[in-house]
Design an enzyme around this catalytic site. Structure first.
Site, PDB file in Angstrom:
ATOM      1  N   TYR A 434       0.813  -1.237   0.000  1.00 34.89           N
ATOM      2  CA  TYR A 434       0.000   0.000   0.000  1.00 34.89           C
ATOM      3  C   TYR A 434       0.840   1.278   0.000  1.00 34.89           C
ATOM      4  CZ  TYR A 434      -0.337  -0.311   5.288  1.00 34.89           C
ATOM      5  OH  TYR A 434      -0.132  -0.390   6.631  1.00 34.89           O
ATOM      6  N   GLU A 435       0.184   2.381  -0.233  1.00 34.01           N
ATOM      7  CA  GLU A 435       0.860   3.685  -0.433  1.00 34.01           C
ATOM      8  C   GLU A 435       1.844   3.625  -1.594  1.00 34.01           C
ATOM      9  OE1 GLU A 435      -0.544   5.927   0.924  1.00 34.01           O
ATOM     10  OE2 GLU A 435      -1.511   4.848   2.549  1.00 34.01           O
ATOM     11  N   GLY A 436       1.468   2.926  -2.647  1.00 33.77           N
ATOM     12  CA  GLY A 436       2.368   2.769  -3.790  1.00 33.77           C
ATOM     13  C   GLY A 436       3.170   1.503  -3.627  1.00 33.77           C
TER      14      GLY A 436
END
Lengths: 591, 591
Positions: A434-436
């Site tokens: 997550y978050e890229g």
């Protein structure tokens, strides 16, 4: 049940011996005297050990439940959240203007590590709130700040980030959620958002969703995207809660880990929202949250590894199995503790040297942010911008590896859920995604950050290492540190040069090596931090400060990292220099 | 739902182009004509795709349940097990004397891969039976074989291995389970065994437990250990089932993965058992099972990675996200499929080159076993003994990494359980732990196998690689293969020499590098297999045999492994040469 004790001694060493925070010119750092930071960290450690850590497995086992459209968090979460709020822990580095305590971000980071180590899923409720707080604080109007921030600082209201849609993850330009402007200046938001962490729950009175959507008149792709504040409950003029907004929970995901945090599908059905920041420039506002969130996720990587490590050590000391072949540490019992065996020791040293190195890097990153925000230091801003994808990508990759290694020490008992080692692995896994996803971090690093601002931040970074090497070249006691650091720095610069030369003709030449570059930058950063830590430990030993054994252990742990991990940069350079051909040579149909 | 298609083309390539099975002198190999093996593998592939793979997530979701002392397997397992038995799949390489089909072990291995890929937890029921079958077949009396084997060949009765006790995992010498001799020649077994895979279930009429226990008069430690046959139901003279034996299920473990297989605590409370093999030499008999089991676990490592890879490829082709920066593979839609992106390609190539290399190594290992058993080839026996810990340790480590990489391609969707990618990771994780945790494999390799028989097998292995290099040095088309192979072989021999020189004075000097050595041996083995595969592919291309595209893809995939993975041996050598000091330097209290 897994144990957790906040590593306050190590944190104090980094804050005061390595980063010398209280002697720094950064406004607010003068408060950070050793006694003060120690008191804060000890207090956070107690809450973590006594309240949050015991709830970690409860959260994993019970998970969140969707009941009649409302998410119920696991037993005990509400009480623990109340304690977190009552202790003022949600407000540490928030703006005093809105009820915060105004401490530097570095303190938020250290305390954050403790809470994440104890209970990652639980801590996300406040972590995401902090990200939303920052976005509103940076991009909001005065009125918006007055309306939303005071309640978010206390976590009476929590926050979320809404980016992803079913068909649009990384590629936000494809998003379909729409924002229709209304006559009163508000918007009506319609669309489906997925993977919304802490998207709904019973811990707060209200939830402030920050939602990316397309308003009319924007361009194609991400250019047409704007950011909106869309609360779960509308807020009346007097600040009291009004009607339920038209946002509902479609479902909650059944995930591999972080069961204690509700990952929601949120359906916006003409929900009332207000533009945050400039129209059609939502990506910019979102990046404020995202950069903070990426550092936070990089922190998760090593923070979970820290707890896993503590439990691996406890088991390795306790479990009697086999005899030391060299006779070292042999006991009178039927067998020796696992910790006498060299391969167990290798495993524990891998974990320890990673976790302590990552902690130092993360704290230094937080200091760079404080320098950037509080001093307006442009070089610091450039550096942390360069290092953010490294901290996120490298630390979460190695965090999973480290948690897997800790689980391995427990043998079959580590595979059984009741011992808790599996949860650390399952929880740590999400941080790579997550978050890229980490591949995106590598792309950001090589495709954007390396060449940003004419390459200034990258040059400043390498220059900083060269200056350190030069400054300490006479210190024979640092020999085991300087040589590997020099070599790793050379390797990494050579890789950057390769990208610069070949990537212009064909971007694939750089992109094919981007992941290796992220990894080698990670090693280089940790090597640099270990060299700084060794220097600081030697200085403290010379001055007779601190615990002699702990300082010597610090140096020995650093030696291990330099000897056994830093040489990995040569491998990554070799891989990078093979270029795009081996990676792209196979036609897509041949997979 | 995850897909699975048996990689029959690749298996056929390895069997016929690389290992040339049907042209081999090994008795029974003459049957293995391409048409025959292809028919068998296709048939196994259908069962795997249509019956076993669809049950994989069912097994994961439902798990096994303990109801009134009896374990219930997930829905559909019983029917699928019946199909497995009816198809004769449990009897492939078993002795025709007891109802087996007498095929070589290499066919059992290829079919085994297919079943494991489709449903690892399910396949363990028959896999463990096969191990127990082998132990009885090798060490049993004529009467024991007649009593137990026919029913085990058909899996009407299944088998288990009982080694571990709560306080005695790797260190079997500490075991407490006792065997009291009875006047009729039988024994009464009393004790608690844990982590018994397939320890109880509803798939078979009877379960034949092979149990390690201490009988009176044995020495201390593992010397006093004997192996016993302890059935769940006693068997009457006429072969019918008699009374329930005194063995009961204490509980089943709640595990990270392989939920479809029941991992039991078994309580033996004066259960009737019969000595298998010689008294006080149970470890020897157990090793027959264990070596087979270790190869089987090494196979699990890459077999699960194969399915994970297939699903990663499917997603990478299907999911549209972002644009190719180089323009390669650009589509007319709103975005390009993931597979155009270099870092996705890097990720998929890592998986593909590992899985195909590991398949070749495992099949070659099976061929060595056939040579050893069917031809009495002592060199083959020495080689497979050397390579067993490598196949087990390296392939399960990389198998997990590979499954994690596959999950990563799916982004957030990979973290959600319903897509099945998480299960591959959770299932693959156990393979690093059971049948001797991988640290034990490294210890076995460096502490025992490397110096076994005066170092003959190790020398034979390195000699084989040198001979291959010499034999092909003129072939310019193999250039990208021979150089890296030569270097990796040099590095590995240098590491072995380091151990020989330093390890004599202090065993820790060798043991501190044992894990690195296992890993570098794994890379060397895969490099050797890739070089052999490239050679075979070139020969097939020259002769106009086979599918041109597939053969060229094979060579390109090999080039990737040689260019990007084989250079890792230099890193492992560097780590090994730092010796014991960095690993053992820290006092145990300092962790």
């Amino acid at each position: 049940m897994p144990i957790y004790n906040a590593p306050v001694t190590d944190m104090q060493f980094i804050l005061h011996e390595v980063l010398n925070v209280s002697g720094s010119e950064v406004p607010g750092y003068d408060e950070l005297e050793p006694d003060f930071t120690s008191a804060v960290l000890e207090e956070a450690g107690k809450l973590a050990r006594d309240v949050l850590a015991p709830l970690n497995r409860v959260g994993d086992t019970q998970g969140c439940r969707l009941e009649n459209g409302v998410v119920r968090t696991p037993e005990g979460f509400a009480e623990a959240f109340a304690q977190l709020k009552d202790g003022g822990w949600t407000a540490l580095d928030c703006d005093p203007e809105y009820g915060g305590q105004g401490l530097p971000y570095i303190m938020q980071t250290a305390v954050g590590e403790i809470f994440v180590s104890a209970n990652m899923a639980f801590n996300m409720y406040q972590g995401l709130t902090h990200g939303a707080y920052s976005a509103i604080h940076t991009h909001g109007t005065e009125e918006q700040k007055r309306t939303w921030l005071p309640k978010m600082v206390t976590c009476d209201w929590t926050g979320t980030m809404n980016l992803t849609e079913p068909h649009a993850g990384t590629d936000l330009g494809m998003m379909r959620t729409k924002a229709e402007p209304q006559e009163d200046g508000s918007y009506l938001i319609t669309g489906e958002k997925i993977f919304i962490s802490a998207g709904d729950h019973d811990l707060a009175e209200n939830i402030v969703h920050l939602v990316l959507a397309k308003a009319p008149g924007g361009g194609e792709g991400t250019k047409g995207v704007s950011l909106f504040i869309v609360p779960k409950y509308l807020v009346n003029e007097d600040g009291s809660l009004g009607d339920r907004n038209h946002v509902s929970v479609g479902k909650i995901e059944h995930k591999m880990g972080i069961h204690g945090n509700a990952t929601c599908v949120l359906n916006y059905d003409g929900a009332k929202g207000w533009l945050l920041g400039e129209l059609h420039k939502g990506m910019r506002a979102m990046f404020t949250m995202m950069n903070e969130a990426r550092l936070g996720v990089g922190l998760q990587g090593y923070a979970v590894a820290e707890t896993a490590y503590q439990n691996a050590v406890a088991y390795a000391r306790d479990r009697l199995q086999g005899r030391s072949l060299s006779g070292q540490g042999t006991t009178a019992g039927a067998a020796d503790p696992l910790i006498v065996h060299p391969d167990i020791r290798r495993n524990l040293m891998d974990q320890k040297s990673f976790v302590e190195g990552a902690r130092a890097l993360t704290f230094w990153g937080a200091q760079l942010i404080d320098r950037s925000v509080r001093l307006g230091d442009a070089e610091a801003e450039g550096l942390i911008s360069l290092l953010t994808p490294v901290i996120k990508g490298f630390q979460t990759d190695k965090g999973l590896e480290s948690a897997v290694a800790a689980q391995q020490v427990w043998g079959g008992h580590g595979y059984v859920e009741e011992n808790g080692m599996s949860q650390f692995v399952r929880d740590a896994r999400i941080a790579m995604i997550y978050e890229g996803a980490n591949g995106i971090q590598a792309l950001d690093l090589v495709g954007r950050k390396l060449a940003a601002d004419g390459g200034k931040p990258a040059m400043a970074f390498f220059h900083m290492i060269r200056a350190f090497l030069k400054e300490n070249e006479e210190d024979a006691r640092l020999k085991g540190f300087l040589e590997p650091l020099k070599q790793a720095s050379k390797d990494t610069q050579k890789a950057a040069l390769f990208f610069a030369e070949k990537g212009i003709k064909n971007p694939d030449e750089a992109l094919a090596g981007s992941y290796d570059f992220m990894t080698m930058m990670g090693h280089l950063c940790l090597g640099y931090m270990w060299a700084r830590m060794a220097k600081a430990a030697l200085a403290a030993l010379d001055a007779g400060r601190g615990d002699r054994d702990a300082l010597e252990a610090k140096i020995a742990t650093g030696r291990y990292y330099m000897a056994r991990h830093l040489p990995a940069t040569a491998l990554h350079l070799a891989r990078i220099e093979t270029g795009a051909e081996p990676v792209m040579g196979l036609p897509a149909e041949a997979f």
